[in-house]
Design an enzyme around this catalytic site. Structure first.
Site: not given
Ligand code: OAD
Length: 238
Positions: A56, A91-92, A109, A117, A136, A175, A201-202
């Site tokens: 992290y 989720q970012n 998230h 802390c 802390c 995304g 989405n891509l």
């Molecule tokens: P992922 O890495 O699972 O998915 C990313 C998505 O973005 C994929 O479907 C790609 O096709 C798409 N992508 C990549 N580049 C792109 C672009 N330039 N334009 C548009 N789309 C694009 O990420 P998340 O779905 O965000 O959770 O993952 C969900 C959660 O899983 C995260 O928040 C995290 C992880 O484990 C926690 O940390 C709790």
């Protein structure tokens, strides 16, 4: 289109990809040979806190070097000008939406730039490493962890998100791979309450089939174009 006033936008790692932040499931979801799921759990933190804090710390440093891209800027523009209800649920754990100017935003998230802390339950804006176990600022204990929702933990502000989804006319997913619940289930909930649903989405996500409409391409192309459409549409009913 004519009756859209209330919008919920869900974003995932794909919206930050063109800012140079790795998505979770790129590179096979591996980090230094560890599955991402193996560093993003409370059990991993208990077993090997150095590994988890290092992971992290590295990500926190990277996001501070990144800049918001045209997709973040477009959503901030929508936030500024949209007169109906709008909620951006991300989720970012980066801060690129807010650095672009978005305000109606929930980090479901958690956030890299926050430390939590475990001794006093206080939260502090945090930019530095945690690996060296700083105290802390509230209680002085060396018990800080990343303020990130790990697998098996409850995402933040679920009631507010559920309420907004149940009241929205349009749900837009940008995304995200649709691999992680509860976010992956929001499209189904939105449809249940009668919303129109759109995926940007891509590649097709795991939940693509659930959306009324899917547009495939890069977030920096698709999101500004969609925001232009929405603001043009709004001009018709204002
Ligand atoms: P992922 O890495 O699972 O998915 C990313 C998505 O973005 C994929 O479907 C790609 O096709 C798409 N992508 C990549 N580049 C792109 C672009 N330039 N334009 C548009 N789309 C694009 O990420 P998340 O779905 O965000 O959770 O993952 C969900 C959660 O899983 C995260 O928040 C995290 C992880 O484990 C926690 O940390 C709790």
């Amino acid at each position: 289109m004519a009756d859209i006033r209330n919008i919920v936008v869900l974003t995932g790692a794909g919206i930050s990809a063109e800012s140079g932040i790795d998505t979770f499931r790129s590179a096979g979801g591996l980090w230094e040979q560890h599955r991402v799921e193996d560093v993003a759990t409370p059990q991993a933190f208990a077993r090997d806190p150095d590994l988890v804090l290092r992971f992290y710390d590295m990500r926190r440093e990277n996001i501070q070097k990144a800049q918001p891209n045209a997709a973040h800027a477009a959503l901030a523009r929508l936030d500024q000008h949209w007169q109906g209800n709008l909620l951006i649920v991300t989720q970012n754990v980066d801060d690129l939406h807010e650095r672009a100017g978005a305000q109606r935003l929930i980090h479901m998230h958690g956030e890299h730039l926050s430390a939590w802390c475990l001794a006093c339950d206080g939260r502090t804006r945090w930019h530095a490493p945690l690996f060296d176990r700083p105290g802390c600022p509230h209680c002085g204990e060396a018990a800080l962890r990343p303020d990130i929702v790990w697998f098996g933990e409850m995402p933040y502000r679920m009631d507010e998100i559920d309420r907004a989804i149940s009241q929205c006319d349009l749900f837009v997913s940008i995304g995200t791979s649709g691999a992680v619940y509860p976010a992956a289930g929001y499209v189904r909930t939105a449809r249940h309450y009668g919303a129109r649903t759109l995926e940007l989405n891509l590649d097709p996500s795991q939940g693509s089939i659930m959306f009324h409409e899917c547009r495939m391409g890069r977030a920096t192309d698709l999101v500004p174009a969609w925001v232009d459409e929405m603001l043009t549409h709004q001009a018709d009913w204002l």
